[in-house]
Design a protein around this motif. Structure first.
Motif, PDB file in Angstrom:
ATOM      1  N   ARG A 681     -14.788  47.955  58.283  1.00  0.00           N
ATOM      2  CA  ARG A 681     -13.735  47.037  58.723  1.00  0.00           C
ATOM      3  C   ARG A 681     -13.759  46.992  60.244  1.00  0.00           C
ATOM      4  NH1 ARG A 681     -13.745  46.056  54.082  1.00  0.00           N
ATOM      5  NH2 ARG A 681     -11.998  45.958  52.589  1.00  0.00           N
ATOM      6  N   LYS A 682     -13.310  45.862  60.811  1.00  0.00           N
ATOM      7  CA  LYS A 682     -13.344  45.668  62.259  1.00  0.00           C
ATOM      8  C   LYS A 682     -12.048  46.133  62.898  1.00  0.00           C
ATOM      9  CE  LYS A 682     -16.461  41.673  62.203  1.00  0.00           C
ATOM     10  NZ  LYS A 682     -16.595  40.243  62.565  1.00  0.00           N
ATOM     11  N   LEU A 683     -12.177  46.953  63.932  1.00  0.00           N
ATOM     12  CA  LEU A 683     -11.053  47.312  64.784  1.00  0.00           C
ATOM     13  C   LEU A 683     -11.139  46.418  66.016  1.00  0.00           C
ATOM     14  CD1 LEU A 683      -8.652  49.250  65.347  1.00  0.00           C
ATOM     15  CD2 LEU A 683     -10.271  50.686  66.603  1.00  0.00           C
ATOM     16  N   HIS A 684     -10.261  45.411  66.084  1.00  0.00           N
ATOM     17  CA  HIS A 684     -10.318  44.425  67.150  1.00  0.00           C
ATOM     18  C   HIS A 684      -9.733  44.994  68.441  1.00  0.00           C
ATOM     19  CE1 HIS A 684     -11.496  41.104  64.459  1.00  0.00           C
ATOM     20  NE2 HIS A 684     -10.710  41.695  63.580  1.00  0.00           N
ATOM     21  N   ILE A 685     -10.378  44.644  69.554  1.00  0.00           N
ATOM     22  CA  ILE A 685      -9.931  45.038  70.885  1.00  0.00           C
ATOM     23  C   ILE A 685      -9.917  43.790  71.749  1.00  0.00           C
ATOM     24  CG2 ILE A 685     -10.360  46.483  72.907  1.00  0.00           C
ATOM     25  CD1 ILE A 685     -11.932  48.369  71.083  1.00  0.00           C
ATOM     26  N   ILE A 686      -8.744  43.440  72.281  1.00  0.00           N
ATOM     27  CA  ILE A 686      -8.597  42.270  73.156  1.00  0.00           C
ATOM     28  C   ILE A 686      -7.992  42.752  74.465  1.00  0.00           C
ATOM     29  CG2 ILE A 686      -7.573  39.994  73.450  1.00  0.00           C
ATOM     30  CD1 ILE A 686      -7.451  39.725  70.444  1.00  0.00           C
ATOM     31  N   ASN A 687      -8.751  42.603  75.541  1.00  0.00           N
ATOM     32  CA  ASN A 687      -8.288  42.982  76.878  1.00  0.00           C
ATOM     33  C   ASN A 687      -7.868  41.727  77.618  1.00  0.00           C
ATOM     34  OD1 ASN A 687      -7.801  44.129  79.356  1.00  0.00           O
ATOM     35  ND2 ASN A 687      -9.961  44.388  79.882  1.00  0.00           N
ATOM     36  N   ASN A 688      -6.580  41.533  77.768  1.00  0.00           N
ATOM     37  CA  ASN A 688      -6.060  40.352  78.459  1.00  0.00           C
ATOM     38  C   ASN A 688      -5.708  40.648  79.916  1.00  0.00           C
ATOM     39  OD1 ASN A 688      -5.319  37.507  77.951  1.00  0.00           O
ATOM     40  ND2 ASN A 688      -3.314  38.184  78.637  1.00  0.00           N
ATOM     41  N   LEU A 689      -6.127  41.802  80.419  1.00  0.00           N
ATOM     42  CA  LEU A 689      -5.870  42.154  81.810  1.00  0.00           C
ATOM     43  C   LEU A 689      -7.017  41.702  82.695  1.00  0.00           C
ATOM     44  CD1 LEU A 689      -4.491  45.786  81.329  1.00  0.00           C
ATOM     45  CD2 LEU A 689      -3.209  43.653  81.427  1.00  0.00           C
ATOM     46  N   LEU A 690      -6.792  41.763  83.996  1.00  0.00           N
ATOM     47  CA  LEU A 690      -7.813  41.384  84.968  1.00  0.00           C
ATOM     48  C   LEU A 690      -8.599  42.589  85.464  1.00  0.00           C
ATOM     49  CD1 LEU A 690      -5.770  38.803  87.082  1.00  0.00           C
ATOM     50  CD2 LEU A 690      -7.323  38.366  85.173  1.00  0.00           C
ATOM     51  N   VAL A 691      -8.527  43.700  84.753  1.00  0.00           N
ATOM     52  CA  VAL A 691      -9.265  44.910  85.102  1.00  0.00           C
ATOM     53  C   VAL A 691      -9.992  45.427  83.869  1.00  0.00           C
ATOM     54  CG1 VAL A 691      -7.715  45.571  86.978  1.00  0.00           C
ATOM     55  CG2 VAL A 691      -7.235  46.341  84.657  1.00  0.00           C
ATOM     56  N   HIS A 692     -10.985  46.295  84.088  1.00  0.00           N
ATOM     57  CA  HIS A 692     -11.697  46.927  82.987  1.00  0.00           C
ATOM     58  C   HIS A 692     -10.805  47.987  82.333  1.00  0.00           C
ATOM     59  CE1 HIS A 692     -14.941  45.274  85.481  1.00  0.00           C
ATOM     60  NE2 HIS A 692     -15.725  45.316  84.425  1.00  0.00           N
ATOM     61  N   ILE A 693     -11.014  48.206  81.048  1.00  0.00           N
ATOM     62  CA  ILE A 693     -10.351  49.298  80.346  1.00  0.00           C
ATOM     63  C   ILE A 693     -11.410  50.090  79.584  1.00  0.00           C
ATOM     64  CG2 ILE A 693      -8.125  48.133  80.131  1.00  0.00           C
ATOM     65  CD1 ILE A 693      -8.843  47.473  77.245  1.00  0.00           C
ATOM     66  N   TRP A 694     -11.117  51.361  79.372  1.00  0.00           N
ATOM     67  CA  TRP A 694     -12.059  52.274  78.709  1.00  0.00           C
ATOM     68  C   TRP A 694     -11.409  52.774  77.426  1.00  0.00           C
ATOM     69  CZ3 TRP A 694     -13.773  57.720  80.816  1.00  0.00           C
ATOM     70  CH2 TRP A 694     -14.854  58.165  80.061  1.00  0.00           C
ATOM     71  N   ILE A 695     -12.022  52.416  76.299  1.00  0.00           N
ATOM     72  CA  ILE A 695     -11.517  52.783  74.973  1.00  0.00           C
ATOM     73  C   ILE A 695     -12.380  53.925  74.438  1.00  0.00           C
ATOM     74  CG2 ILE A 695     -10.920  51.976  72.673  1.00  0.00           C
ATOM     75  CD1 ILE A 695      -9.346  50.634  74.864  1.00  0.00           C
ATOM     76  N   GLN A 696     -11.726  55.035  74.054  1.00  0.00           N
ATOM     77  CA  GLN A 696     -12.419  56.174  73.459  1.00  0.00           C
ATOM     78  C   GLN A 696     -11.737  56.525  72.137  1.00  0.00           C
ATOM     79  OE1 GLN A 696     -12.030  58.587  77.225  1.00  0.00           O
ATOM     80  NE2 GLN A 696     -14.089  59.231  76.649  1.00  0.00           N
TER      81      GLN A 696
END
Length: 866
Positions: A681-696
């Motif tokens: 199954r897909k775990l969706h990640i949507i970054n609507n910010l103007l900076v990078h984010i790090w998902i662990q």
């Protein structure tokens, strides 16, 4: 089985000495023994009991596990219970539970070593609010069956809006009427009625049912429905500019209250040209909700319902300033002369039926207003006197500004209301000041009067004595004539600086040494006495000139340095790959901007980064579907590498920023999953910010070990996903959670739910009737089909087996064995061979390897023609 080893003393034992005896115990059976040892001390007898006990265990367990009050957030929480062995032998235990609330108990059996403790972990899931009071049975060796109660209270995470003074629950705040351009504030208390901390954010619902913006609710329904231009215009209005919430994000401790200020600043919506704006009043009905950060499953269309949130209705009306002037707005004053004054009486009337108005006239030259400030109650009037007092001759047309005073927010500190001017009204003042005609009589002045006469001393006007501060002026243009000029001085025109005849009293003052003064008539060079006490010497004059030149050069060098820095700054600004130095007038055509382009730019606008601007539900719902969000499914970095990525991924995000990052669904339901199969199954990640984010992602569950990648750096305005792979070998219900972190500091979790089942096949029918085909001979075989369905996610291997009876069978099925792919079906043909002694009934078993078995009955319908 007891043995005494001792040497009895032959002589009395002296003081301070001792006699040692050993008692040895050697059991021959698993029985507890009891005996006694007699000690003879002169005439006394001491009886010493001897007990021989076999080694045994003594197990003890707590009678209760209390999780306390926890939040219903679909998280797996665990507690441990200890089984202690106080005995001298190992003891066994076994745990049994037949309920459905507890998810996992590990271990359910085991051995506890002597003088040691064994821990048992108990997991529960906080998926729904409820009271958990379950009992598990623990069989302890040598102690029998013991009951252990598992208790917990799962509650919803509730945010409540309370009144500051009364403390009651608020459902609506009515700001009442407010002038356009001004502001009004109300304070509320946000209460966290839950046992855990909550990060909250305020979201303004701009697409809620029942919301109104700029509609006069007192008008009839037909009038409102006909005025569709305003309704269409308000669709694209940023509602967050009308309502201000300070603070609009934060963290609340368990059972903590926080003071929140709401500010209502109505803005008048302009109607289309030609629409009759008969109703100046504009009513607003808006909804503000306070919700926990991260609960955004509704936006991702997950299986869970919308999170629980607190909604607060906000109502208010916007009114224009209705202040009329009679006469006005153009006020003409009567003509007057210098030093005179004319007045006009003006009536100021407040036409508003709801609010008073406070006015203040600005100061204007030549005009006076009394009173300059004041307050007019609703449906009231006030008289003001306008005075025209000119200070010079001429026609005056002045634009008089009237400030309407109200409350507004301070730009630097939005939490403070400041009294200021929010609206201006202008009047036109017109006044004329005419000069008085005065007859001037001249008289002969035979002598020279330096202070009040002209150069000739004749025809002196009577009124000139009033101007005592004016310098004497030579009225005769003697510099342009040579009637009285001496013949020696006829050609001296280069230095013609004329001295007045009445300046002899100051002729001895120090003057400029390089200038010459001559008389008016004869042009004779005047003698100027230079006092050496006050005049500069030649050396001093040269030194002064050198000082002037030095400072002039210094100021010039500063200017040159400033111009060079500005030129270098302009060079760095325009020296880039984007701007190539083209000028707009060198043949390039500007693009034509259409209305659709503006709409697209409006839709592509990112969420507000201003900390004081509210999030809106329409903008949050558009996350993931906006054209500015890029979809990247592969090639993302696992760790930050560049300098910008490392800087962005080390930021601590605010609650509002975390609310704009969508990671979900928070509950991943795999449904029925076959054992020994793999499902993703897909775990969706949507970054609507103007900076990078790090998902662990941190996964310690064996069933999810195939998930990859576990770390990704998501660029700004990017959508991606991580496939969560589930694989199990154990039948039963699976419900576990794993955690993830954002920027290595913000925690989140995802609940994984699945039901592990065995492979299974289904039949389209359990009974088949085989009819003869019309037009064929009676001896022809009968045929029909049955469909085998595979509703599971794993291929199923099947075999048709006949049920053997006393009579032989005439039925057959093809194919007799095979595979059915996942979520597919297969048609099998059933054939009946007619014969003299062929049975008309047959039975088969559909046997699925490592799965179920289904029985199929077949009937042949034979028709005999006579």
């Amino acid at each position: 089985q007891f043995k005494l080893i001792v040497e009895n003393p032959e002589k009395p034992v002296a003081s301070g000495l001792q006699v040692t005896a050993f008692v040895e115990y050697y059991p021959e059976s698993e029985d507890d023994l009891q005996d006694r040892l007699l000690l003879l001390i002169e005439d006394d007898i001491v009886d010493i009991p001897l007990l021989g006990l076999i080694p045994c265990c003594y197990l003890e367990i707590d009678s209760e596990i209390n999780f306390g009050a926890v939040i219903s957030n679909s998280k797996i929480i665990s507690k441990e219970i200890s089984i202690a062995n106080h005995g001298s032998a190992s003891g066994t235990f076994e745990i049994s539970y037949d309920g459905v609330v507890l998810l996992n108990i590990e271990p359910t059996s085991g051995v506890v070593e002597p003088k040691s403790v064994k821990t048992v972990k108990v997991d529960i899931c906080t998926d729904v609010p409820r009271i958990i009071k379950e009992v598990i049975k623990v069989e302890l060796e040598g102690h029998g069956c013991t009951e252990v109660w598992i208790k917990a209270v799962v509650v919803e995470q509730v945010l409540k809006v309370l009144g500051v003074s009364c403390g009651n629950i608020l459902e609506c705040i009515n700001f009442g009427p407010v002038y356009f351009g001004s502001s009004k504030t109300e304070q509320i208390s946000l209460y966290n009625e839950s046992p855990e901390c909550v990060d909250w954010v305020a979201v303004l619902e701009d697409n809620a049912i029942g919301g109104e913006m700029g509609t006069d609710l007192q008008r009839s329904a037909d009038a409102v429905l006909q005025d569709l231009s305003l309704k269409n215009r308000t669709r694209d209005v940023d509602v967050s500019t009308l309502i201000l919430c300070i603070p609009n994000q934060g963290t609340l401790l368990p059972y903590e209250k926080s003071l929140v200020t709401l500010c209502f600043s109505p803005k008048k919506f302009k109607r289309d040209f030609g629409v009759n704006d008969s109703s100046p009043k504009q009513d607003y009905v808006l909804f503000l909700r306070f919700e926990a950060v991260g609960n955004k499953d509704g936006y991702l269309q997950a299986l869970m319902s919308h999170p629980h949130h607190t909604e607060l209705a906000l109502t208010g009306s916007g009114l224009p300033v209705m202040l009329t002037f009679n006469p006005g707005p153009v006020i003409k004053f009567m003509d007057c002369s210098l030093g005179e004054q004319t007045q006009v009486l003006c009536t100021l009337k407040n036409e508003s039926e709801s609010l008073p108005v406070t006015f203040s006239f600005r100061k204007t030259a030549h005009f006076n207003i009394s009173p300059e400030k004041g307050k007019i109650k609703k449906i009231s009037a006030k008289d003001v006197i306008f005075s025209f007092s000119p200070h010079q001759i001429g026609t005056f047309k002045v634009k008089q500004a009237i400030d309407i005073i109200g409350t507004g927010l301070e730009k630097n500190n939005l939490q403070i209301l400041k009294t200021k001017s929010f609206h201006q009204i202008y009047l036109s003042f017109i006044g004329v000041c005419k000069s008085k005609r005065k007859n001037i009589l001249f008289k002969i002045n035979p002598g020279i009067t330096p202070m009040i006469s002209n150069a000739t001393g004749q025809f002196v006007a009577d009124g000139t004595g009033q101007c005592t501060n004016t310098a004497p002026v030579a009225m005769l243009k003697s510099t342009q004539t040579q009637i009285h000029t001496h013949w020696i001085n006829r050609n001296c025109k280069g230095d013609a600086l004329i001295a007045f005849p009445n300046d002899r009293a100051a002729s001895i003052r120090p003057s400029e040494w390089n200038k010459k003064y001559r008389t008016i008539f004869t042009k004779t060079e005047r003698y100027n006495y230079i006092d050496p006490e006050f005049s500069y010497t030649d050396c001093e004059r040269l030194l002064k000139e050198a000082h002037k030149a030095y400072y002039a050069d210094f100021i010039s060098s500063l200017r040159q340095r400033r111009l060079q820095k500005d030129a270098a700054r302009q060079f760095y600004i325009y020296n880039n790959s984007v701007s190539i130095g083209l000028k707009p007038a060198e043949g390039l055509m500007s693009p034509k901007i259409s209305i659709d382009f503006h709409k697209e730019k409006l839709q592509c606008k990112t969420l507000p980064s201003d900390e004081n601007c509210l999030l809106t539900s329409r903008k949050l719902a558009a996350i993931g579907s906006k054209p500015s969000i890029k979809e990247i499914w592969s090639g993302l970095a696992a760790t930050p590498s560049s300098t910008q990525e490392k800087k962005d991924c080390s930021l601590t995000l605010t609650s509002k920023q975390l609310h704009q990052i969508l990671i979900g669904p928070s509950t991943m339901d795999f449904g029925d999953v076959c054992v020994y199969s793999t499902t993703a199954r897909k775990l969706h990640i949507i970054n609507n910010l103007l900076v990078h984010i790090w998902i662990q992602i941190e996964i310690e569950i064996d069933e999810l070990q195939q998930t990859s990648p576990l770390s990704q750096v998501v660029p700004p305005l990017t959508k991606t996903h991580i496939p969560i792979v589930f694989e199990t070998n154990t039948l039963g219900m699976f419900k576990r959670s794993f955690t993830y972190t954002i920027n290595n500091q913000h925690l989140g979790h995802v609940l994984v739910v699945a039901k592990a089942v065995s492979v299974e096949l289904e039949l389209s029918a359990r009974e088949l009737i085989l009819n003869p085909i019309p037009g064929y001979l009676a001896e022809t075989e009968f045929r029909t089909t049955v469909t085998v369905y595979n509703p599971r996610n794993h291929p199923a291997e099947f075999t048709w087996k006949r049920i053997i009876t006393d009579r032989r069978t005439a039925f057959s099925i093809q194919p007799a064995k095979g595979f059915v792919e996942a979520y597919r079906d297969l048609e099998c043909e059933v054939v009946w061979q007619p014969g003299f002694n062929s049975p008309e009934i047959g039975e088969f078993n559909l046997c699925v390897r490592k799965g179920n078995t289904i029985k199929l009955k077949c009937f042949a319908k034979v028709t005999i023609h006579t």
